[in-house]
Write an enzyme that holds these catalytic residues in place. Structure first.
Site, PDB file in Angstrom:
ATOM      1  N   GLY A  13      66.793 -22.639  16.929  1.00 31.30           N
ATOM      2  CA  GLY A  13      65.826 -22.901  15.861  1.00 31.30           C
ATOM      3  C   GLY A  13      64.534 -22.107  15.944  1.00 31.30           C
ATOM      4  N   HIS A  66      70.177 -12.766   8.409  1.00 29.33           N
ATOM      5  CA  HIS A  66      71.237 -12.163   9.230  1.00 29.33           C
ATOM      6  C   HIS A  66      70.599 -11.087  10.112  1.00 29.33           C
ATOM      7  CE1 HIS A  66      75.253 -11.059  10.408  1.00 29.33           C
ATOM      8  NE2 HIS A  66      74.872  -9.789  10.288  1.00 29.33           N
ATOM      9  N   ASP A  72      77.824 -13.106   4.027  1.00 31.95           N
ATOM     10  CA  ASP A  72      76.819 -12.051   4.110  1.00 31.95           C
ATOM     11  C   ASP A  72      76.903 -11.064   2.948  1.00 31.95           C
ATOM     12  OD1 ASP A  72      75.795 -13.095   6.509  1.00 31.95           O
ATOM     13  OD2 ASP A  72      77.246 -11.986   7.698  1.00 31.95           O
TER      14      ASP A  72
HETATM   15  C1  GAR Z   1      69.246 -15.604  14.560  1.00 32.28           C
HETATM   16  O1  GAR Z   1      69.215 -14.340  15.170  1.00 32.28           O
HETATM   17  C2  GAR Z   1      69.889 -15.512  13.198  1.00 32.28           C
HETATM   18  O2  GAR Z   1      69.563 -14.346  12.506  1.00 32.28           O
HETATM   19  C3  GAR Z   1      71.348 -15.519  13.561  1.00 32.28           C
HETATM   20  O3  GAR Z   1      71.450 -16.468  14.607  1.00 32.28           O
HETATM   21  C4  GAR Z   1      70.207 -16.532  15.319  1.00 32.28           C
HETATM   22  C5  GAR Z   1      69.730 -17.957  15.330  1.00 32.28           C
HETATM   23  O4  GAR Z   1      68.592 -18.123  16.121  1.00 32.28           O
HETATM   24  N1  GAR Z   1      72.168 -15.848  12.433  1.00 32.28           N
HETATM   25  C6  GAR Z   1      73.375 -15.333  12.222  1.00 32.28           C
HETATM   26  O5  GAR Z   1      73.930 -14.597  12.994  1.00 32.28           O
HETATM   27  C7  GAR Z   1      74.029 -15.776  10.924  1.00 32.28           C
HETATM   28  N2  GAR Z   1      75.164 -14.956  10.622  1.00 32.28           N
HETATM   29  P1  GAR Z   1      67.592 -19.341  15.954  1.00 32.28           P
HETATM   30  O6  GAR Z   1      68.432 -20.634  15.988  1.00 32.28           O
HETATM   31  O7  GAR Z   1      66.700 -19.242  17.158  1.00 32.28           O
HETATM   32  O8  GAR Z   1      66.857 -19.201  14.662  1.00 32.28           O
END
Ligand code: GAR
Length: 200
Positions: free
Chosen positions: A16, A113, A154
């Site tokens: 998060g 993304h 995406d």
């Molecule tokens: C982030 O890097 C986000 O861009 C990616 O997962 C991570 C979540 O981190 N999302 C994807 O890969 C979606 N396809 P977070 O929970 O610390 O925000």
């Protein structure tokens, strides 16, 4: 002071940090919207603690417990209605939503993304895997993209993108952190404000 304005639900699955960036941007970058609800599909997500610390209502909807994608989306619909949500932000949400759901929320769901779409995106590209693929391909520039969510993973209309350099000696973890710091945590609040303040 946090303004009223559009009511946003943030959907999360993990740490998060993007949710935190959005929460921290309320009242500064984000002036036309407020985070009214956080929904996690993972009961152990640290993102839930961040929501609690910020005093934002949070719900856990586990697809495993609910039994199917359809039951998950029905429960999600009920939450979104209860909190009178105007639009949805996927912030590290690792479940693909059905075409029925995305059609109902056409141009009202944003996703972040961690690459420059159309590179390293679509089914199977999420989290660290995206950065592993970028390093394996040897690209010198990567970045992040905020796009609208449609039925193609995406594949929806791109709203904002920001490039980030790949540096010698990068590991997937180092690159992920740089992309978050330099791109994701800035782009997502900007995109929310753009959507909330416009007639898009
Ligand atoms: C982030 O890097 C986000 O861009 C990616 O997962 C991570 C979540 O981190 N999302 C994807 O890969 C979606 N396809 P977070 O929970 O610390 O925000």
């Amino acid at each position: 002071m946090v303004s009223e304005g559009k009511r946003v639900a943030v959907l999360v699955s993990g740490g998060g940090t993007n949710l935190q960036a959005i929460l921290d941007a309320q009242g500064s970058v984000i002036r036309s919207a407020r985070i009214a609800l956080v929904v996690s599909n993972n009961p152990g997500a640290y993102a839930l603690k961040r929501a609690e610390a910020a005093g934002v209502p949070a719900r856990t909807l586990s697809k495993k417990e609910l039994g199917s994608q359809a039951a998950f989306e029905k429960a999600l619909d009920a939450c979104l209605a209860e909190y009178r949500i105007d639009f949805i932000v996927l912030a590290g949400f690792m479940t693909i939503l059905s075409p029925d759901f995305t059609r109902q929320w056409d141009h009202r769901i944003l996703n972040i993304h961690p690459s420059l779409i159309p590179a390293f995106c679509g089914k199977g590209y999420y989290g660290l895997r995206v950065h592993e693929a970028a390093l394996a391909r040897g690209v010198k520039l990567t970045g992040a993209t905020v796009h609208f969510v449609n039925e193609i993973p995406d594949g929806g209309e791109i709203l904002l993108q920001k490039a980030v350099e790949v540096l010698p000696g990068d590991t997937p973890e180092l690159l992920q952190r740089r992309v978050m710091e330099q791109a994701e945590w800035k782009l997502l609040p900007q995109a929310i404000e753009l959507l909330a303040s416009s007639e898009l």
